[in-house]
Design an enzyme around this catalytic site. Structure first.
Site, PDB file in Angstrom:
ATOM      1  N   GLY A  13       0.912  -1.258   0.128  1.00  0.00           N
ATOM      2  CA  GLY A  13       0.007   0.127   0.052  1.00  0.00           C
ATOM      3  C   GLY A  13       0.797   1.265   0.072  1.00  0.00           C
ATOM      4  N   GLU A 171     -18.125  11.152   0.749  1.00  0.00           N
ATOM      5  CA  GLU A 171     -17.815  11.022  -0.648  1.00  0.00           C
ATOM      6  C   GLU A 171     -18.793  10.052  -1.485  1.00  0.00           C
ATOM      7  OE1 GLU A 171     -13.066  11.866  -0.203  1.00  0.00           O
ATOM      8  OE2 GLU A 171     -13.674  10.021  -0.583  1.00  0.00           O
ATOM      9  N   ASP A 300      -1.391   2.755   8.268  1.00  0.00           N
ATOM     10  CA  ASP A 300      -2.790   2.609   9.073  1.00  0.00           C
ATOM     11  C   ASP A 300      -2.338   1.594  10.197  1.00  0.00           C
ATOM     12  OD1 ASP A 300      -4.127   4.223   7.436  1.00  0.00           O
ATOM     13  OD2 ASP A 300      -5.343   2.939   6.769  1.00  0.00           O
TER      14      ASP A 300
HETATM   15  C1  FAD Z   1     -12.348   4.021   0.937  1.00  0.00           C
HETATM   16  C2  FAD Z   1     -11.246   4.840   1.223  1.00  0.00           C
HETATM   17  C3  FAD Z   1     -10.970   6.189   1.060  1.00  0.00           C
HETATM   18  C4  FAD Z   1      -9.838   6.866   1.631  1.00  0.00           C
HETATM   19  N1  FAD Z   1      -9.797   8.173   1.431  1.00  0.00           N
HETATM   20  C5  FAD Z   1      -8.526   8.731   1.667  1.00  0.00           C
HETATM   21  C6  FAD Z   1      -8.342  10.208   1.580  1.00  0.00           C
HETATM   22  O1  FAD Z   1      -9.043  10.815   0.743  1.00  0.00           O
HETATM   23  N2  FAD Z   1      -7.125  10.731   1.675  1.00  0.00           N
HETATM   24  C7  FAD Z   1      -6.357  10.072   2.565  1.00  0.00           C
HETATM   25  O2  FAD Z   1      -5.152  10.603   2.911  1.00  0.00           O
HETATM   26  N3  FAD Z   1      -6.560   8.834   2.752  1.00  0.00           N
HETATM   27  C8  FAD Z   1      -7.622   8.244   2.433  1.00  0.00           C
HETATM   28  N4  FAD Z   1      -7.971   6.922   2.936  1.00  0.00           N
HETATM   29  C9  FAD Z   1      -6.885   6.040   3.700  1.00  0.00           C
HETATM   30  C10 FAD Z   1      -5.737   5.615   3.129  1.00  0.00           C
HETATM   31  O3  FAD Z   1      -5.930   4.961   1.915  1.00  0.00           O
HETATM   32  C11 FAD Z   1      -4.842   4.847   4.042  1.00  0.00           C
HETATM   33  O4  FAD Z   1      -4.709   5.774   5.082  1.00  0.00           O
HETATM   34  C12 FAD Z   1      -3.668   4.290   3.418  1.00  0.00           C
HETATM   35  O5  FAD Z   1      -4.042   3.304   2.392  1.00  0.00           O
HETATM   36  C13 FAD Z   1      -2.996   3.626   4.360  1.00  0.00           C
HETATM   37  O6  FAD Z   1      -1.692   3.031   3.906  1.00  0.00           O
HETATM   38  P1  FAD Z   1      -1.158   1.608   4.420  1.00  0.00           P
HETATM   39  O7  FAD Z   1       0.299   1.618   3.684  1.00  0.00           O
HETATM   40  O8  FAD Z   1      -0.944   1.549   5.869  1.00  0.00           O
HETATM   41  O9  FAD Z   1      -2.267   0.845   4.186  1.00  0.00           O
HETATM   42  P2  FAD Z   1      -2.914   0.195   2.641  1.00  0.00           P
HETATM   43  O10 FAD Z   1      -2.681   1.287   1.763  1.00  0.00           O
HETATM   44  O11 FAD Z   1      -4.248  -0.338   3.149  1.00  0.00           O
HETATM   45  O12 FAD Z   1      -1.998  -1.064   2.252  1.00  0.00           O
HETATM   46  C14 FAD Z   1      -1.861  -2.404   2.995  1.00  0.00           C
HETATM   47  C15 FAD Z   1      -1.480  -3.492   1.838  1.00  0.00           C
HETATM   48  O13 FAD Z   1      -1.436  -4.360   2.743  1.00  0.00           O
HETATM   49  C16 FAD Z   1      -1.766  -5.586   2.130  1.00  0.00           C
HETATM   50  N5  FAD Z   1      -1.914  -6.651   2.922  1.00  0.00           N
HETATM   51  C17 FAD Z   1      -2.860  -6.594   4.310  1.00  0.00           C
HETATM   52  N6  FAD Z   1      -2.751  -7.598   4.935  1.00  0.00           N
HETATM   53  C18 FAD Z   1      -1.882  -8.458   4.435  1.00  0.00           C
HETATM   54  C19 FAD Z   1      -1.121  -9.787   4.589  1.00  0.00           C
HETATM   55  N7  FAD Z   1      -1.628 -10.312   5.762  1.00  0.00           N
HETATM   56  N8  FAD Z   1      -0.473 -10.217   3.979  1.00  0.00           N
HETATM   57  C20 FAD Z   1      -0.020  -9.620   2.760  1.00  0.00           C
HETATM   58  N9  FAD Z   1      -0.409  -8.312   2.405  1.00  0.00           N
HETATM   59  C21 FAD Z   1      -1.345  -7.999   3.345  1.00  0.00           C
HETATM   60  C22 FAD Z   1      -2.939  -5.215   1.385  1.00  0.00           C
HETATM   61  O14 FAD Z   1      -3.504  -5.884   0.330  1.00  0.00           O
HETATM   62  C23 FAD Z   1      -2.641  -3.691   1.032  1.00  0.00           C
HETATM   63  O15 FAD Z   1      -2.147  -3.761  -0.202  1.00  0.00           O
HETATM   64  C24 FAD Z   1      -9.108   6.076   2.567  1.00  0.00           C
HETATM   65  C25 FAD Z   1      -9.408   4.910   2.788  1.00  0.00           C
HETATM   66  C26 FAD Z   1     -10.311   4.109   2.209  1.00  0.00           C
HETATM   67  C27 FAD Z   1     -10.517   2.566   2.372  1.00  0.00           C
END
Ligand code: FAD
Length: 421
Positions: A13, A171, A300
């Site tokens: 992500g 949204e 997150d």
């Molecule tokens: C519908 C929606 C709208 C949003 N709108 C906004 C916005 O307008 N502005 C903003 O700033 N933020 C927004 N967010 C929040 C933002 O998307 C998150 O804060 C961000 O994606 C967090 O990044 P991350 O890398 O922590 O997790 P993520 O981007 O969620 O990535 C996690 C990754 O880990 C992988 N994963 C999970 N568990 C496992 C496992 N056990 N084994 C292997 N892979 C795994 C998943 O497949 C994913 O690819 C939104 C979120 C959602 C759901």
């Protein structure tokens, strides 16, 4: 010279990709593991759910983003366990992968507050599959309504309930309002757009909690102007097939969308360290877990406070900055430099409500309307990965802006219930 360190990143992500990109230039081997083969731009998922964008516009294969480099591996697999004593992660397939450094970035998932059966009737928006399911339900509902001559019978199919008044709920409700008011409805003859009911239901006293009161209020007024009924102080008490209940009554509809609470990935409990009530791991100043300076949790999945002691929000910029920070930290440490603590640079928050409507709070400067929407559009185009995607989304948005048309209105049989015709 010693053996090259092996960095394992769980999650492709925002956090995981940012860390991997920084590490590409470091003298390390990298393995990035994700349970999907793509990086997903979640902030635009609601546009896939409302037929404005195609899945391919907001998702890019992780392999394509990171390209080729010696010692870089991209693995498709679900990580099910972390063994922090013996420094390996375990995949669902049983394969174990050793690490010198581990970056945990598995993100979050929707939380139904212990009511797991609600999930089947009220999908959240977290993956491409979720967005397509919501899209299919909306389109299928319109087709059903078109076949029913009695307005009472078609009422449920023209009703939409979005649960949760955060940015995603706002949204989503706004986008449905756009569909209803403007374009799609013109293609149906049996019913009028005035029969459509959209509810945005929020358990707390205001929508866009966490935004200044003036912007929450502005968002509520804008939604109401668009025909969305905003129900605040209205906790959901039950969700069943085709109906959602509150203490005041029940609304019948197959179109229930869950945008309420989130909980961090369940995988994090295998780290066996302190978590907050939503499952986020409490990390140290350098984003490592207490008592282990080679395992980091970011995005997150992490609970980290800012310089004033408030928890950092679950937003893409937080995950991106933390990913870049960890990439640099590992690179510097290998070069013999000392670690520093992470500090988040808050560049502001925004939420869009519909065509030419948004609210923004940029470093205390609060504004709404067309200018906020333009800024929102520019920022989202800018953060989309890949030139092709940026270009495609830009063209799609221009098309919608001038024609009010939504292009991606296909119903496949993927989510269609086979017993209904
Ligand atoms: C519908 C929606 C709208 C949003 N709108 C906004 C916005 O307008 N502005 C903003 O700033 N933020 C927004 N967010 C929040 C933002 O998307 C998150 O804060 C961000 O994606 C967090 O990044 P991350 O890398 O922590 O997790 P993520 O981007 O969620 O990535 C996690 C990754 O880990 C992988 N994963 C999970 N568990 C496992 C496992 N056990 N084994 C292997 N892979 C795994 C998943 O497949 C994913 O690819 C939104 C979120 C959602 C759901």
């Amino acid at each position: 010279m010693g053996k090259r360190k092996h960095v394992v990143i769980v999650g492709g992500g925002f956090g995981g990709i940012s860390a991997a990109k920084k590490l590409k230039k470091a003298n390390v081997d990298i393995t990035i593991i994700d349970k999907t083969n793509h990086h997903l731009f979640q902030p635009l998922l609601y546009q896939v759910a409302t037929a404005a964008l195609s899945p391919g516009d907001i998702a890019v294969p992780i392999r394509a983003i990171l390209g080729e480099r010696k010692g870089l591996k991209v693995l498709l697999g679900k990580v099910t366990n972390v063994n922090k004593q013996q420094n390996y992660v375990e995949l669902k397939s049983g394969r174990q992968i050793n690490f010198d450094y581990l970056v945990m970035a598995p993100g979050a998932q929707y939380n139904y507050f212990g009511n797991d059966s609600w999930k089947d009737h009220a999908p959240g928006l977290k993956s491409i599959g979720d967005a397509l399911q919501v899209r299919e339900r909306i389109l299928l509902s319109l087709e059903k309504a078109e076949q029913l001559e009695d307005p009472k019978l078609r009422e449920p199919y023209l009703t939409y309930v979005v649960v949760g008044g955060g940015p995603t709920g706002v949204e989503m409700a706004g986008a449905i309002g756009e569909i209803v008011k403007r374009n799609m409805m013109r293609n149906y003859n049996t019913f009028s757009k005035n029969e459509t009911r959209i509810f945005l239901v929020e358990a707390g006293p205001k929508i866009l909690n966490g935004y200044p009161n003036s912007l929450s209020e502005r968002a509520r007024e804008t939604l109401e102007d668009m025909g969305v009924r905003v129900l605040q102080n209205t906790p959901v008490t039950d969700i069943d097939k085709g109906q959602v209940s509150f203490s005041e009554g029940t609304i019948e509809t197959p179109n229930i969308i869950w945008a309420a609470g989130v909980a961090a990935s369940p995988l994090l409990s295998s780290l066996d360290t302190e978590q907050d009530r939503t499952g986020r791991v409490k990390v140290e100043g350098d984003l490592s877990i207490p008592g282990n300076d080679t395992i980091f949790v970011i995005g997150d999945a992490a609970y980290k406070t800012d310089d004033e002691g408030s928890p950092l929000p679950a937003l893409a910029p937080v995950a991106i900055q933390q990913g870049e920070f960890i990439g640099n930290l590992i690179k510097n440490e290998i070069a013999g430099k000392e670690r520093k603590d992470f500090h988040y640079v808050d560049k502001g928050t925004m939420a869009t409500i519909g065509r030419a409507k948004a609210v923004a709070d940029i470093r205390g400067f609060k504004f709404s309307g067309f200018f906020a929407w333009i800024l929102w559009s520019i920022v989202h185009i800018f953060f989309l990965i890949g030139f092709r995607n940026r270009f495609r989304v830009f063209v799609e948005w221009m098309w919608h802006y001038f024609t009010f048309k939504r292009g991606v209105r296909l119903i496949t049989d993927r989510f269609t219930e086979s017993d209904e015709d």
